[in-house]
Scaffold this motif. Structure first.
Motif, short mmCIF file in Angstrom:
data_model
loop_
_atom_site.label_atom_id
_atom_site.label_comp_id
_atom_site.label_asym_id
_atom_site.label_seq_id
_atom_site.Cartn_x
_atom_site.Cartn_y
_atom_site.Cartn_z
N MET A 259 17.60 11.10 42.43
CA MET A 259 17.18 10.46 41.20
C MET A 259 18.23 10.68 40.11
O MET A 259 18.75 11.78 39.96
CB MET A 259 15.87 11.10 40.74
N LYS A 260 18.56 9.62 39.41
CA LYS A 260 19.62 9.71 38.40
C LYS A 260 19.03 9.46 37.00
O LYS A 260 18.30 8.49 36.80
CB LYS A 260 20.71 8.69 38.69
N ILE A 261 19.36 10.36 36.11
CA ILE A 261 18.80 10.29 34.76
C ILE A 261 19.95 10.16 33.77
O ILE A 261 20.93 10.91 33.83
CB ILE A 261 18.00 11.58 34.43
N TYR A 262 19.82 9.20 32.86
CA TYR A 262 20.79 9.06 31.78
C TYR A 262 20.15 9.70 30.56
O TYR A 262 19.07 9.28 30.12
CB TYR A 262 21.08 7.58 31.53
N PHE A 263 20.79 10.70 29.99
CA PHE A 263 20.28 11.30 28.76
C PHE A 263 21.09 10.78 27.58
O PHE A 263 22.32 10.82 27.60
CB PHE A 263 20.36 12.84 28.82
#
Ligand code: 6IA
Length: 148
Positions: A1-5
């Motif tokens: 899972m990839k999260i952009y903060f």
């Protein structure tokens, strides 16, 4: 899972330590593309790689991300732009907001609080956000691994 903060850079770095704490927590759920946003050494002058490069790289990361989590307390044009792009691309967007109190009362832009495809979570300390992250991002990586 990839999260952009997403968190303010040229909009002001006063919340950089808070971004760091949020990124630490998000790393329990997946890969965070933009962990440098919590780096206290990244100032408004920041990385000297050219604005076109930063824009194109960040949009490519955002496009590849499964989720956008944005800290929106400090107004930032870049964060607002990233939220707009993410909603246009159908990505789930979680906005974290500290309303303040008394004289320090702050109001969130209606373009964020009024957007039906954005989830806004008010909070005071990052420690309060565990349930919010679990609801939005699912179970932490370690628990996923234990189930498999
Ligand atoms: O308008 P702002 O600068 O506050 O916008 C911040 C948002 O834009 C963040 O969520 C980032 O994803 C993105 N962003 C803006 N500048 C940068 C950057 N270095 N590195 C990574 N992401 C960025 C810029 C440093 C610069 C001040 C030279």
């Amino acid at each position: 899972m990839k999260i952009y903060f997403a968190g303010s850079i040229r909009g002001g770095r006063q919340d950089a330590a808070l971004y760091y704490e949020i990124v630490q927590q998000l790393q329990n759920y997946g890969e965070v593309f933009t962990e440098h946003i919590g780096n206290a050494e990244l100032t408004e002058l920041g990385e000297d790689v050219g604005d076109r490069y930063i824009h194109d790289r960040d949009l490519a990361w955002l496009k590849a991300a499964d989720y956008l989590v944005a800290e929106v307390t400090g107004p930032s044009l870049g964060v607002g732009y990233e939220i707009g792009k993410a909603t246009e691309w159908g990505k789930p967007v979680l906005c974290l907001y500290r309303p303040g109190n008394g004289d320090e009362r702050r109001l969130l832009s209606a373009m964020i609080s009024g957007c039906s495809s954005v989830t806004v979570q008010e909070y005071q300390n990052p420690g309060e956000l565990t349930r919010t992250f679990e609801q939005f991002l699912g179970v932490p990586k370690l628990m996923r691994a234990a189930k498999d």
